[in-house]
Enzyme design. Structure first.
Site, PDB file in Angstrom:
ATOM      1  N   LYS A  13       0.921  -1.118  -0.077  1.00 39.78           N
ATOM      2  CA  LYS A  13      -0.005  -0.117  -0.116  1.00 39.78           C
ATOM      3  C   LYS A  13       1.033   1.593   0.035  1.00 39.78           C
ATOM      4  O   LYS A  13       0.910   2.088  -0.892  1.00 39.78           O
ATOM      5  CB  LYS A  13      -0.972   0.099   1.296  1.00 39.78           C
ATOM      6  CG  LYS A  13      -1.959  -1.168   1.298  1.00 39.78           C
ATOM      7  CD  LYS A  13      -2.789  -1.173   2.562  1.00 39.78           C
ATOM      8  CE  LYS A  13      -1.892  -1.089   3.916  1.00 39.78           C
ATOM      9  NZ  LYS A  13      -1.533  -2.398   4.205  1.00 39.78           N
ATOM     10  N   ARG A 127      11.806  -5.822   5.090  1.00 36.02           N
ATOM     11  CA  ARG A 127      11.354  -4.292   4.741  1.00 36.02           C
ATOM     12  C   ARG A 127      12.026  -3.413   5.708  1.00 36.02           C
ATOM     13  O   ARG A 127      12.605  -3.650   6.673  1.00 36.02           O
ATOM     14  CB  ARG A 127       9.711  -4.013   5.175  1.00 36.02           C
ATOM     15  CG  ARG A 127       9.503  -2.628   5.282  1.00 36.02           C
ATOM     16  CD  ARG A 127       8.161  -2.273   5.122  1.00 36.02           C
ATOM     17  NE  ARG A 127       7.543  -2.930   6.424  1.00 36.02           N
ATOM     18  CZ  ARG A 127       6.001  -2.577   6.549  1.00 36.02           C
ATOM     19  NH1 ARG A 127       5.542  -2.044   5.505  1.00 36.02           N
ATOM     20  NH2 ARG A 127       5.526  -3.086   7.531  1.00 36.02           N
TER      21      ARG A 127
HETATM   22  P1  AP5 Z   1       0.244   0.388   8.813  1.00 41.62           P
HETATM   23  O1  AP5 Z   1       1.386   1.384   9.025  1.00 41.62           O
HETATM   24  O2  AP5 Z   1      -0.649   0.980   7.999  1.00 41.62           O
HETATM   25  O3  AP5 Z   1       0.750  -0.761   8.603  1.00 41.62           O
HETATM   26  P2  AP5 Z   1      -0.129  -2.193   7.545  1.00 41.62           P
HETATM   27  O4  AP5 Z   1      -1.519  -2.089   7.079  1.00 41.62           O
HETATM   28  O5  AP5 Z   1      -0.008  -3.430   8.321  1.00 41.62           O
HETATM   29  O6  AP5 Z   1       0.683  -2.405   6.251  1.00 41.62           O
HETATM   30  P3  AP5 Z   1       2.163  -1.763   5.870  1.00 41.62           P
HETATM   31  O7  AP5 Z   1       2.710  -0.472   6.064  1.00 41.62           O
HETATM   32  O8  AP5 Z   1       2.909  -2.837   6.995  1.00 41.62           O
HETATM   33  O9  AP5 Z   1       2.334  -2.336   4.427  1.00 41.62           O
HETATM   34  P4  AP5 Z   1       2.188  -1.711   3.393  1.00 41.62           P
HETATM   35  O10 AP5 Z   1       0.842  -2.431   2.612  1.00 41.62           O
HETATM   36  O11 AP5 Z   1       1.958  -0.381   3.476  1.00 41.62           O
HETATM   37  O12 AP5 Z   1       3.380  -2.494   2.341  1.00 41.62           O
HETATM   38  P5  AP5 Z   1       4.777  -1.586   2.072  1.00 41.62           P
HETATM   39  O13 AP5 Z   1       4.405  -0.880   0.850  1.00 41.62           O
HETATM   40  O14 AP5 Z   1       5.467  -1.191   3.241  1.00 41.62           O
HETATM   41  O15 AP5 Z   1      -0.549   0.187  10.163  1.00 41.62           O
HETATM   42  C1  AP5 Z   1       0.254   0.024  11.218  1.00 41.62           C
HETATM   43  C2  AP5 Z   1      -0.532  -0.096  12.520  1.00 41.62           C
HETATM   44  O16 AP5 Z   1      -1.058   1.187  12.650  1.00 41.62           O
HETATM   45  C3  AP5 Z   1      -1.660  -0.960  12.400  1.00 41.62           C
HETATM   46  O17 AP5 Z   1      -1.461  -2.468  12.730  1.00 41.62           O
HETATM   47  C4  AP5 Z   1      -2.644  -0.403  13.594  1.00 41.62           C
HETATM   48  O18 AP5 Z   1      -2.316  -0.765  14.808  1.00 41.62           O
HETATM   49  C5  AP5 Z   1      -2.292   1.266  13.320  1.00 41.62           C
HETATM   50  N1  AP5 Z   1      -3.436   1.556  12.565  1.00 41.62           N
HETATM   51  C6  AP5 Z   1      -3.038   2.325  11.232  1.00 41.62           C
HETATM   52  N2  AP5 Z   1      -3.894   2.758  10.604  1.00 41.62           N
HETATM   53  C7  AP5 Z   1      -5.043   2.308  11.235  1.00 41.62           C
HETATM   54  C8  AP5 Z   1      -6.734   2.753  11.225  1.00 41.62           C
HETATM   55  N3  AP5 Z   1      -6.998   3.097  10.136  1.00 41.62           N
HETATM   56  N4  AP5 Z   1      -7.431   2.173  12.087  1.00 41.62           N
HETATM   57  C9  AP5 Z   1      -6.707   1.446  13.161  1.00 41.62           C
HETATM   58  N5  AP5 Z   1      -5.489   1.456  13.433  1.00 41.62           N
HETATM   59  C10 AP5 Z   1      -4.561   1.797  12.581  1.00 41.62           C
HETATM   60  O19 AP5 Z   1       5.582  -3.031   1.439  1.00 41.62           O
HETATM   61  C11 AP5 Z   1       5.810  -3.914   2.424  1.00 41.62           C
HETATM   62  C12 AP5 Z   1       7.366  -4.693   1.851  1.00 41.62           C
HETATM   63  O20 AP5 Z   1       7.307  -5.188   0.563  1.00 41.62           O
HETATM   64  C13 AP5 Z   1       8.270  -3.215   1.620  1.00 41.62           C
HETATM   65  O21 AP5 Z   1       9.474  -3.839   2.101  1.00 41.62           O
HETATM   66  C14 AP5 Z   1       8.315  -2.995   0.080  1.00 41.62           C
HETATM   67  O22 AP5 Z   1       9.566  -2.452  -0.390  1.00 41.62           O
HETATM   68  C15 AP5 Z   1       8.022  -4.628  -0.359  1.00 41.62           C
HETATM   69  N6  AP5 Z   1       7.138  -4.574  -1.599  1.00 41.62           N
HETATM   70  C16 AP5 Z   1       6.133  -3.745  -2.152  1.00 41.62           C
HETATM   71  N7  AP5 Z   1       5.714  -4.142  -3.227  1.00 41.62           N
HETATM   72  C17 AP5 Z   1       6.185  -5.229  -3.483  1.00 41.62           C
HETATM   73  C18 AP5 Z   1       6.171  -6.200  -4.576  1.00 41.62           C
HETATM   74  N8  AP5 Z   1       5.342  -5.931  -5.500  1.00 41.62           N
HETATM   75  N9  AP5 Z   1       7.088  -7.319  -4.681  1.00 41.62           N
HETATM   76  C19 AP5 Z   1       8.149  -7.533  -3.575  1.00 41.62           C
HETATM   77  N10 AP5 Z   1       8.163  -6.657  -2.372  1.00 41.62           N
HETATM   78  C20 AP5 Z   1       7.205  -5.548  -2.506  1.00 41.62           C
HETATM   79 MG    MG Z   2       2.386   1.161   4.980  1.00 37.57          MG
END
Ligand code: AP5
Ligand code: MG
Ligand code: ZN
Length: 217
Positions: A13, A127
């Site tokens: 995301k 990551r």
């Molecule tokens: P948040 O920070 O939003 O975490 P998340 O939803 O768990 O998602 P991530 O940020 O971990 O992953 P992402 O989908 O952004 O992936 P990324 O691009 O980094 O939330 C954290 C916490 O905050 C929640 O658990 C909750 O407690 C709280 N919170 C936040 N919002 C809330 C709400 N609305 N309500 C309640 N609580 C809330 O990519 C991941 C990795 O994969 C990276 O290393 C990237 O380089 C790699 N990558 C990306 N795309 C690819 C690909 N196509 N192939 C290979 N690797 C890839």
């Molecule tokens: Mg994120």
């Protein structure tokens, strides 16, 4: 244009949101990044969010909704924003729909990134995150130019504390239970774009851009 990007933790995301926001020239509003910023600054909101984040649970709806409402009232969000990580429960999606309706606006597109759980678990270990500007890297799939240093702002990169495997599994369970029903909620409104989140980062960006272009016309 208001775009929501949805998907399990680690779906990409943040990676995709940064690109879409840049190309559409709308701000990226990422609730997880906002909480991490508060945490870094040691605010009360940061302390409150921390216990939920460490457990892989959702921060309570009222807290998140108030924070997002304040952010969307800032002038740069008047015409649109890219919401990354919000809404994350049915209550939050109803709150957002209501708030935008009061402004004569709506969620124009929901990008749903589909990634299997096992792929998520294997991605998270590599990551690296910049806590200063929110930029995301991966040691193999999206490395920074200089190891351990953010390309955008020069600050050191770290591993997020909630990227331990047991916490990732808890976040996945939270996603399936509380967040995935939102996709169905928006599907009824006909605005969902399902995107396969496995593949090259560039190919996924192109698929999203094409899907968004189709609605703008
Ligand atoms: P948040 O920070 O939003 O975490 P998340 O939803 O768990 O998602 P991530 O940020 O971990 O992953 P992402 O989908 O952004 O992936 P990324 O691009 O980094 O939330 C954290 C916490 O905050 C929640 O658990 C909750 O407690 C709280 N919170 C936040 N919002 C809330 C709400 N609305 N309500 C309640 N609580 C809330 O990519 C991941 C990795 O994969 C990276 O290393 C990237 O380089 C790699 N990558 C990306 N795309 C690819 C690909 N196509 N192939 C290979 N690797 C890839
Ligand atoms: Mg994120
Ligand atoms: Zn940075």
């Amino acid at each position: 244009m208001f775009i929501v990007i949805l998907g399990p933790p680690g779906a990409g995301k943040g990676t995709q949101a940064a690109r879409i926001a840049r190309s559409l020239r709308i701000p990226q509003v990422a609730t997880g990044d906002m909480f991490r910023k508060h945490l870094g600054e040691g605010t009360e909101l940061g302390w409150l969010a921390r216990s939920f984040m460490d457990a892989g649970a959702l921060v309570p709806d009222e807290v998140v909704c108030e924070m997002v409402q304040d952010r969307l009232q800032e002038p740069d969000c008047a015409e649109g924003a890219l919401l990354d990580g919000f809404p994350r429960s049915l209550a939050q999606s109803e709150f957002l729909d209501r708030m935008l309706a009061e402004r004569g606006q709506r969620v124009d597109r929901v990008v749903s990134l589909v990634v299997p759980d096992e792929e998520v678990v294997s991605r998270m270990g590599g990551r690296r995150t910049c806590l200063s500007c929110g930029a995301t890297y991966h040691v193999r799939f999206s490395p920074p130019k200089v190891e351990g240093v953010c390309d955008r702002c020069g600050q050191p990169l770290v591993q997020r504390p909630d990227d331990r495997e047991d916490t990732v599994r808890a976040r996945l369970a939270t996603y399936h239970r509380q967040t995935s029903p939102i996709v169905e909620h928006y599907r009824q409104g006909g605005v969902v774009l399902d995107v396969d989140g496995v593949g090259s980062i560039d190919a996924i960006s192109e698929a999203i851009a094409r899907g968004i272009e189709a609605v703008r016309r």
